[in-house]
Design an enzyme around this catalytic site. Structure first.
Site, PDB file in Angstrom:
ATOM      1  N   HIS A   1      -9.497 -36.097 -51.087  1.00 33.23           N
ATOM      2  CA  HIS A   1      -9.386 -36.585 -49.794  1.00 33.23           C
ATOM      3  C   HIS A   1     -10.707 -37.138 -49.257  1.00 33.23           C
ATOM      4  CE1 HIS A   1      -5.308 -34.667 -49.555  1.00 33.23           C
ATOM      5  NE2 HIS A   1      -5.059 -35.776 -49.044  1.00 33.23           N
TER       6      HIS A   1
ATOM      7  N   TRP B   1      -0.477 -41.715 -55.681  1.00 31.49           N
ATOM      8  CA  TRP B   1      -1.331 -40.548 -55.049  1.00 31.49           C
ATOM      9  C   TRP B   1      -0.544 -39.064 -55.243  1.00 31.49           C
ATOM     10  CZ3 TRP B   1      -5.837 -40.006 -53.250  1.00 31.49           C
ATOM     11  CH2 TRP B   1      -6.133 -38.818 -52.259  1.00 31.49           C
ATOM     12  N   TRP B   2       0.890 -39.167 -55.189  1.00 31.49           N
ATOM     13  CA  TRP B   2       1.594 -37.772 -55.214  1.00 31.49           C
ATOM     14  C   TRP B   2       1.452 -37.233 -56.650  1.00 31.49           C
ATOM     15  CZ3 TRP B   2       7.040 -39.075 -52.977  1.00 31.49           C
ATOM     16  CH2 TRP B   2       6.842 -39.272 -51.629  1.00 31.49           C
TER      17      TRP B   2
ATOM     18  N   TYR C   1      -9.089 -30.287 -53.512  1.00 31.34           N
ATOM     19  CA  TYR C   1      -8.134 -31.104 -52.662  1.00 31.34           C
ATOM     20  C   TYR C   1      -8.954 -31.714 -51.430  1.00 31.34           C
ATOM     21  CZ  TYR C   1      -4.542 -31.898 -49.027  1.00 31.34           C
ATOM     22  OH  TYR C   1      -3.662 -32.463 -48.382  1.00 31.34           O
TER      23      TYR C   1
ATOM     24  N   TYR D   1      -4.869 -39.858 -38.578  1.00 30.72           N
ATOM     25  CA  TYR D   1      -4.155 -38.971 -39.454  1.00 30.72           C
ATOM     26  C   TYR D   1      -5.314 -38.052 -40.029  1.00 30.72           C
ATOM     27  CZ  TYR D   1      -1.328 -37.778 -43.901  1.00 30.72           C
ATOM     28  OH  TYR D   1      -0.851 -37.003 -44.680  1.00 30.72           O
TER      29      TYR D   1
END
Length: 104
Positions: A22, A76-77, A18, A41
């Site tokens: 990113h 992306w999802w 993960y 963000y």
């Protein structure tokens, strides 16, 4: 500018992947986030609970909500689905938090 906080969940054995994904976020994804009013963000991981805490500042709720329909966001999802709890549309299961305090 509106501040948003939310919680998601990453699978226990997927923490490193993960973070890696990113760290290598696609430039076109970042561009689209900015086009939809996203700034400042951050996502934080609690390794003991596998919970992710997200914080984002947005310009406008309606503009931000349109981000979900973009092709890059959908891609992306799908890319992130194997790593975290998701809904049937591949979006991450998200719990929105209510801001109860802020200090500049």
């Amino acid at each position: 500018m509106k501040r948003k906080g939310f919680i998601m969940k990453v699978y226990a054995d997927k923490h490193e992947e993960y973070e890696k994904r990113h760290n290598e976020i696609w430039p076109e994804m970042v561009e689209e986030l900015r086009r939809h009013g996203a700034r400042n963000y951050s996502i934080f991981l609690d390794k003991d609970t596998n919970q992710l805490f997200g914080y984002i500042e947005i310009e406008d709720e309606e503009k931000w909500n349109q981000m979900a329909q973009t092709a890059i966001n959908q891609k992306w999802w799908e890319f992130m689905k194997p790593l975290m709890e998701t809904n049937p549309d591949n979006s991450p299961v998200t719990v929105d938090l209510t801001e109860v305090f802020h200090m500049d």
